[in-house]
Scaffold this active site. Structure first.
Site, PDB file in Angstrom:
ATOM      1  N   ARG A 152     -40.980  31.377 -30.449  1.00  0.00           N
ATOM      2  CA  ARG A 152     -40.338  30.071 -30.513  1.00  0.00           C
ATOM      3  C   ARG A 152     -39.946  29.620 -29.106  1.00  0.00           C
ATOM      4  NH1 ARG A 152     -37.898  33.331 -34.511  1.00  0.00           N
ATOM      5  NH2 ARG A 152     -38.293  32.629 -36.656  1.00  0.00           N
ATOM      6  N   LYS A 176     -33.903  34.137 -34.477  1.00  0.00           N
ATOM      7  CA  LYS A 176     -32.854  33.597 -35.339  1.00  0.00           C
ATOM      8  C   LYS A 176     -31.987  34.728 -35.873  1.00  0.00           C
ATOM      9  CE  LYS A 176     -35.289  29.428 -36.827  1.00  0.00           C
ATOM     10  NZ  LYS A 176     -35.813  28.669 -37.983  1.00  0.00           N
ATOM     11  N   HIS A 249     -43.720  23.833 -30.891  1.00  0.00           N
ATOM     12  CA  HIS A 249     -44.087  24.585 -32.086  1.00  0.00           C
ATOM     13  C   HIS A 249     -45.591  24.506 -32.351  1.00  0.00           C
ATOM     14  CE1 HIS A 249     -41.010  26.730 -34.191  1.00  0.00           C
ATOM     15  NE2 HIS A 249     -41.579  26.563 -35.367  1.00  0.00           N
ATOM     16  N   ARG A 252     -47.136  27.669 -31.415  1.00  0.00           N
ATOM     17  CA  ARG A 252     -46.768  28.725 -32.380  1.00  0.00           C
ATOM     18  C   ARG A 252     -47.636  28.612 -33.635  1.00  0.00           C
ATOM     19  NH1 ARG A 252     -42.503  32.242 -33.842  1.00  0.00           N
ATOM     20  NH2 ARG A 252     -41.613  31.957 -35.920  1.00  0.00           N
ATOM     21  N   HIS A 275     -40.577  36.011 -38.828  1.00  0.00           N
ATOM     22  CA  HIS A 275     -40.157  35.369 -40.069  1.00  0.00           C
ATOM     23  C   HIS A 275     -39.411  36.372 -40.953  1.00  0.00           C
ATOM     24  CE1 HIS A 275     -43.519  32.110 -39.826  1.00  0.00           C
ATOM     25  NE2 HIS A 275     -42.421  31.747 -39.180  1.00  0.00           N
ATOM     26  N   TYR A 284     -49.525  29.428 -43.274  1.00  0.00           N
ATOM     27  CA  TYR A 284     -50.669  29.466 -42.373  1.00  0.00           C
ATOM     28  C   TYR A 284     -51.936  29.911 -43.087  1.00  0.00           C
ATOM     29  CZ  TYR A 284     -47.098  28.800 -38.882  1.00  0.00           C
ATOM     30  OH  TYR A 284     -46.045  28.284 -38.169  1.00  0.00           O
TER      31      TYR A 284
END
Length: 303
Positions: A152, A176, A249, A252, A275, A284
């Site tokens: 990210r 995150k 993004h 990414r 994730h 994806y």
């Protein structure tokens, strides 16, 4: 307790206890400020006076304003999180958000730049960096590392020099929820970093306290900001995607999709991207399926 006071206490809880990212906390704060502003026009200032009808009116106003369904869903989540916390801490006797429903989010597939087009972009960037200054070498290293690792933009801007292991070709990032992971990157990113690091001191002015350890520096000597990276990616990648505004993004998305197209398994891509849920990564696979279907329709005589 006043709604504004409870909102601020809840925001501190999100950052200090739940360890959510600053961007997420800012979004929650903005939602709750908007709720408090509407409540004040209705004469409601206490947290215990907020009811389901007020919350529904708040969402209705956002919908009339043209807010996206994803924004309405986030606002619903904000209200639910606030009152769940308030109920646990004894600030309210009941939770008025229990019957608050959010609109279903539209499942949109991310646009992905073709790998051949990105290869041309990287080649042009490398040529400019070879004869360029510290900024051009930094920009090329940023593009290669974003695409080569799939991290990210916030993770990229938070990288310190000590987080890079060029010999092993890996970088340590904090994602995150303050979750740390080690991500590999390829030979092009390694070469770009090797060209950038010797000229990095030219960008270091000593004005920013956290800049000395930062890998990527801005033109003024501080740690590189996500906004600068977004502008860079939009300027370089936007034309090949036929879009004027392309965020960081995009690289990414491209990294994840091209990995799956190349045969990588879903779990590995999930780990690479950081994730928490495999379901987030599965989007994806839909992108790859869409490409397969499009190729079939164009090429198969019985399509």
């Amino acid at each position: 307790m006043l709604l504004t006071e409870a909102s601020e206490a809840f925001a501190h809880h999100l950052g200090d206890v739940r360890r959510l990212s600053p961007a997420t906390v800012r979004a929650y704060r903005a939602d709750l400020r908007d709720l408090a502003a509407l409540a004040a026009t209705r004469g409601v200032t206490a947290l215990t006076d907020v009811d389901l009808e007020l919350l529904r009116e708040w969402l209705w106003h956002a919908s009339e304003r043209g807010d996206a369904r994803s924004t309405l869903a986030r606002r619903t989540a904000t209200a639910r999180a606030l009152f769940s916390w308030a109920l646990e801490t004894g600030l309210v006797p009941t939770d008025p958000s229990l019957r608050l429903t959010a609109p279903k989010r539209a499942r949109t597939l991310p646009r992905v730049a073709p790998s051949a087009a990105l290869a041309e972009v990287m080649e042009r960037s490398a040529a400019e960096a070879a004869d360029g200054d510290a900024i051009s070498r930094r920009d090329h290293a940023v593009l290669e590392l974003l695409y080569g690792s799939g991290i990210r933009v916030s993770e990229l801007c938070g990288i310190d020099i000590d987080d890079i292991d060029q010999q092993r070709g890996v970088v340590r990032v904090v994602g995150k929820g303050d979750r740390e992971r080690v991500v590999p990157f390829g030979a092009p990113a390694r070469r770009a970093l090797q060209a950038y690091l010797p000229v990095r001191p030219a960008l270091l002015t000593g004005t920013a306290p956290d800049a000395h350890g930062a890998l990527f520096l801005g033109a003024r000597g501080g740690r590189l900001s996500p906004r600068v990276v977004h502008r860079l990616v939009s300027r370089r990648i936007g034309p090949v995607m036929g879009a004027e505004n392309v965020g960081a993004h995009a690289l990414r998305h491209a990294a994840a999709t091209h990995l799956l197209d190349g045969g990588a398994d879903l779990r590995s891509v999930q780990e690479l991207l950081g994730h928490a849920s495999l379901g987030t990564t599965q989007i994806y696979t839909h992108v790859s399926s869409e490409r397969l279907a499009a190729a079939y329709r164009l090429a198969h005589p019985r399509a």
